[in-house]
Design an enzyme around this catalytic site. Structure first.
Site, PDB file in Angstrom:
ATOM      1  NE  ARG A  59       0.459   2.592   2.220  1.00  0.00           N
ATOM      2  CZ  ARG A  59       0.034   3.258   1.027  1.00  0.00           C
ATOM      3  NH1 ARG A  59       0.524   4.526   1.161  1.00  0.00           N
ATOM      4  NH2 ARG A  59      -0.947   2.703   0.525  1.00  0.00           N
ATOM      5  CG  HIS A  63       3.282  -0.303  -0.734  1.00  0.00           C
ATOM      6  ND1 HIS A  63       2.210   0.466  -1.522  1.00  0.00           N
ATOM      7  CD2 HIS A  63       2.645  -0.694   0.400  1.00  0.00           C
ATOM      8  CE1 HIS A  63       1.036   0.551  -0.833  1.00  0.00           C
ATOM      9  NE2 HIS A  63       1.305  -0.375   0.211  1.00  0.00           N
ATOM     10  CB  VAL A  67       5.995  -5.091  -5.968  1.00  0.00           C
ATOM     11  CG1 VAL A  67       6.047  -5.224  -7.542  1.00  0.00           C
ATOM     12  CG2 VAL A  67       4.945  -4.479  -5.535  1.00  0.00           C
ATOM     13  N   GLY A  69       9.719  -8.828  -4.455  1.00  0.00           N
ATOM     14  CA  GLY A  69      10.762  -8.737  -3.494  1.00  0.00           C
ATOM     15  C   GLY A  69      11.526  -7.359  -2.995  1.00  0.00           C
ATOM     16  CG  ASP A  71      13.230  -5.674  -6.127  1.00  0.00           C
ATOM     17  OD1 ASP A  71      12.552  -4.880  -5.812  1.00  0.00           O
ATOM     18  OD2 ASP A  71      13.017  -6.339  -7.111  1.00  0.00           O
ATOM     19  CG  ASN A  91       2.773   1.903  -4.990  1.00  0.00           C
ATOM     20  OD1 ASN A  91       2.408   1.692  -3.891  1.00  0.00           O
ATOM     21  ND2 ASN A  91       3.560   1.111  -5.722  1.00  0.00           N
ATOM     22  N   PRO A 160      -2.135  -5.731  -1.058  1.00  0.00           N
ATOM     23  CG  PRO A 160      -1.968  -6.086   1.393  1.00  0.00           C
ATOM     24  CD  PRO A 160      -1.269  -5.935   0.222  1.00  0.00           C
ATOM     25  CG  HIS A 190      -2.494   0.476   9.272  1.00  0.00           C
ATOM     26  ND1 HIS A 190      -3.614  -0.107   8.310  1.00  0.00           N
ATOM     27  CD2 HIS A 190      -1.320   0.275   8.445  1.00  0.00           C
ATOM     28  CE1 HIS A 190      -3.084  -0.366   7.217  1.00  0.00           C
ATOM     29  NE2 HIS A 190      -1.863   0.148   7.067  1.00  0.00           N
TER      30      HIS A 190
HETATM   31  C1  HEM Z   1      -2.897  -5.866   5.679  1.00  0.00           C
HETATM   32  C2  HEM Z   1      -3.100  -5.041   4.551  1.00  0.00           C
HETATM   33  C3  HEM Z   1      -2.891  -3.647   4.493  1.00  0.00           C
HETATM   34  C4  HEM Z   1      -3.720  -2.874   3.742  1.00  0.00           C
HETATM   35  C5  HEM Z   1      -4.848  -3.381   3.036  1.00  0.00           C
HETATM   36  C6  HEM Z   1      -3.130  -1.638   4.061  1.00  0.00           C
HETATM   37  C7  HEM Z   1      -3.818  -0.480   3.262  1.00  0.00           C
HETATM   38  C8  HEM Z   1      -3.327   1.071   3.609  1.00  0.00           C
HETATM   39  C9  HEM Z   1      -3.966   2.093   3.251  1.00  0.00           C
HETATM   40  C10 HEM Z   1      -5.248   2.041   2.212  1.00  0.00           C
HETATM   41  C11 HEM Z   1      -3.377   3.145   3.703  1.00  0.00           C
HETATM   42  C12 HEM Z   1      -3.768   4.454   3.179  1.00  0.00           C
HETATM   43  C13 HEM Z   1      -2.957   4.995   2.000  1.00  0.00           C
HETATM   44  C14 HEM Z   1      -3.491   6.467   1.661  1.00  0.00           C
HETATM   45  O1  HEM Z   1      -4.608   7.124   2.294  1.00  0.00           O
HETATM   46  O2  HEM Z   1      -2.944   6.993   0.500  1.00  0.00           O
HETATM   47  C15 HEM Z   1      -2.346   2.688   4.311  1.00  0.00           C
HETATM   48  C16 HEM Z   1      -1.414   3.394   5.177  1.00  0.00           C
HETATM   49  C17 HEM Z   1      -0.365   3.049   5.745  1.00  0.00           C
HETATM   50  N1  HEM Z   1       0.255   1.602   5.739  1.00  0.00           N
HETATM   51 FE1  HEM Z   1      -0.985   0.036   5.195  1.00  0.00          FE
HETATM   52  N2  HEM Z   1      -1.871  -1.400   4.624  1.00  0.00           N
HETATM   53  C18 HEM Z   1      -1.846  -2.848   4.788  1.00  0.00           C
HETATM   54  C19 HEM Z   1      -0.678  -3.487   5.786  1.00  0.00           C
HETATM   55  C20 HEM Z   1       0.330  -2.711   5.759  1.00  0.00           C
HETATM   56  C21 HEM Z   1       1.654  -3.390   6.456  1.00  0.00           C
HETATM   57  C22 HEM Z   1       2.055  -4.549   6.545  1.00  0.00           C
HETATM   58  C23 HEM Z   1       2.322  -2.124   6.699  1.00  0.00           C
HETATM   59  C24 HEM Z   1       3.825  -1.970   7.259  1.00  0.00           C
HETATM   60  C25 HEM Z   1       4.749  -3.149   7.312  1.00  0.00           C
HETATM   61  C26 HEM Z   1       1.495  -0.833   6.376  1.00  0.00           C
HETATM   62  C27 HEM Z   1       2.008   0.442   6.672  1.00  0.00           C
HETATM   63  C28 HEM Z   1       1.167   1.496   6.535  1.00  0.00           C
HETATM   64  C29 HEM Z   1       1.712   2.857   7.096  1.00  0.00           C
HETATM   65  C30 HEM Z   1       2.842   3.082   8.071  1.00  0.00           C
HETATM   66  C31 HEM Z   1       0.671   3.742   6.719  1.00  0.00           C
HETATM   67  C32 HEM Z   1       0.666   5.255   6.706  1.00  0.00           C
HETATM   68  C33 HEM Z   1       1.295   5.810   5.611  1.00  0.00           C
HETATM   69  C34 HEM Z   1       1.450   7.339   5.686  1.00  0.00           C
HETATM   70  O3  HEM Z   1       0.906   7.939   6.450  1.00  0.00           O
HETATM   71  O4  HEM Z   1       2.269   7.788   4.702  1.00  0.00           O
HETATM   72  N3  HEM Z   1       0.399  -1.217   6.066  1.00  0.00           N
HETATM   73  N4  HEM Z   1      -2.298   1.326   4.374  1.00  0.00           N
END
Ligand code: HEM
Ligand SMILES: *[C@@H]1O[C@H](CO)[C@@H](O)[C@H](O)[C@H]1NC(C)=O
Ligand SMILES: *[C@@H]1O[C@H](CO)[C@@H](O)[C@H](O)[C@H]1NC(C)=O
Length: 315
Positions: A59, A63, A67, A69, A71, A91, A160, A190
């Site tokens: 993640r 992130h 933003v 790129g 970098d 973040n 997003p 996810h």
């Molecule tokens: C499609 C749009 C996406 C949205 C709206 C989104 C949103 C979120 C949110 C709200 C969380 C939980 C954060 C929290 O509870 O503090 C999360 C966790 C996570 N996201 Fe996304 N995400 C998206 C796409 C992605 C993408 C593209 C990736 C990686 C390439 C990704 C990887 C992850 C991972 C691995 C977690 C778990 C992080 C952890 O346990 O520390 N997500 N995401």
């Protein structure tokens, strides 16, 4: 004859400058041979200490790349001239793994000072994290350089939100050069990691037709109507620490945790979700491809950017 050689040497020079200015899987071969191995060992150790770290590092890379790129701008701390992205809404109190990256950077600086960028470390760390939890993703191209700036407001507009609809998700990725299929594959991240209660509460209390009742009931136990905002739940109920295609099976069963997860099983992307439930190898291949594509958004190359000595500050 002399002119001819001069021409050739100029061409060779131009060629080597051009080589500097593009990504290559062999970028550190002659510069810091052990870079990839040092990073891999340290990421494997971090993930074996805490399995969730694999998710957090993937993640962190996402992130960063969305933003300005890939970098390493996300790693910069606040100064009088830098508005740290760490404090941006998506973040703050959410993104993790900064210390792991800074520790890897210290090891790398010890082996080859001033050579390996924090941006490349983030990319390799995400790749190694994926592999450590059973995920795909092969060779990555290297040679990214680090920014001297960060952009908090862009982190707030371009990352997003989990509350938006499918079209907004598709648009957020399209702006970064990623198509809807890339977006669905990348959301497969996810299948590991966790989310905080306040980010999925509305969904589990909605009684909506797109939420499985049993799933909602279970999730309500650790995510009350009031309070417990930071309580964590696995994004993938089935296999929370494995990067597999179970996440997509959950969506078909209406067991997506976030609204932004569940909406993928609708409209123009519903068919892609179904396909990934049936074809894990297609998902794995698409995930690897999309990760590489995401890792090459708007990178700094050649003479652009710097190699930071510490990831949290400019030199
Ligand atoms: C499609 C749009 C996406 C949205 C709206 C989104 C949103 C979120 C949110 C709200 C969380 C939980 C954060 C929290 O509870 O503090 C999360 C966790 C996570 N996201 Fe996304 N995400 C998206 C796409 C992605 C993408 C593209 C990736 C990686 C390439 C990704 C990887 C992850 C991972 C691995 C977690 C778990 C992080 C952890 O346990 O520390 N997500 N995401
Ligand atoms: C931050 O990004 C926005 C676009 O999202 C841009 O308009 C603005 O100029 C950027 N600010 C800096 C300081 O680069
Ligand atoms: C969902 O259903 C429960 C009980 O069946 C009810 O108390 C609650 O108000 C409903 N929530 C919404 C948002 O309609």
């Amino acid at each position: 004859m002399k002119v001819y050689f001069k021409l050739i040497s100029i061409l060779l020079l131009l060629n080597s400058i051009a080589c500097e200015a593009k990504l290559s899987t062999k970028f550190y071969d002659g510069r810091c041979r052990d870079a990839a191995a040092i990073i891999r060992k340290s990421i494997e150790k971090a993930v074996s200490r805490e399995p969730r770290m694999a998710a957090s590092l993937i993640r962190l890379h996402f992130h960063d790349c969305f933003v300005q790129g890939c970098d390493a701008s996300i790693l910069l701390d606040e100064t009088s001239t830098i508005q740290t992205e760490k404090m941006a809404i998506p973040n703050a109190n959410s993104v993790r793994g900064y210390d792991v990256i800074e520790a890897v950077k210290r090891e790398i600086e010890h082996a080859c000072p001033g050579i390996v960028s924090c941006a490349d470390i983030l990319t390799l760390a995400a790749r190694d994290a994926s592999v450590a939890v059973g995920g795909p993703w092969g060779n990555v191209r290297l040679g990214r350089r680090d920014s001297t700036t960060a952009n908090r407001s862009q982190a707030e507009t371009d990352l997003p939100s989990p509350f938006v609809d499918l079209n907004a998700l598709i648009l957020a990725f399209a702006i970064k050069g990623l198509n809807a299929r890339d977006m669905v594959a990348l959301s497969g991240s996810h299948t590991i990691g966790q989310a905080q209660c306040f980010l999925f509460r509305d969904r589990i209390y909605s009684n909506g037709s797109d939420v499985d009742t049993g799933f909602a009931t279970t999730r309500r136990q650790r995510c009350p109507r009031n309070g417990g905002d930071g309580n964590l739940a696995a994004l993938d109920v089935a296999t929370p620490d494995l990067l597999d295609n179970k996440y997509f099976k959950n969506l078909v069963e209406r067991k997506g945790l976030l609204q932004s997860d569940q909406v993928l099983f609708s409209g123009s992307t519903g068919g892609i979700v179904s396909e990934y439930t049936k074809k894990p190898r297609v998902f794995a291949a698409d995930f690897g491809k999309a990760m590489k594509k995401m890792g090459e958004i708007q990178i700094l190359l050649g003479k652009n950017g710097i190699i930071r000595r510490r990831c949290s500050a400019i030199n």
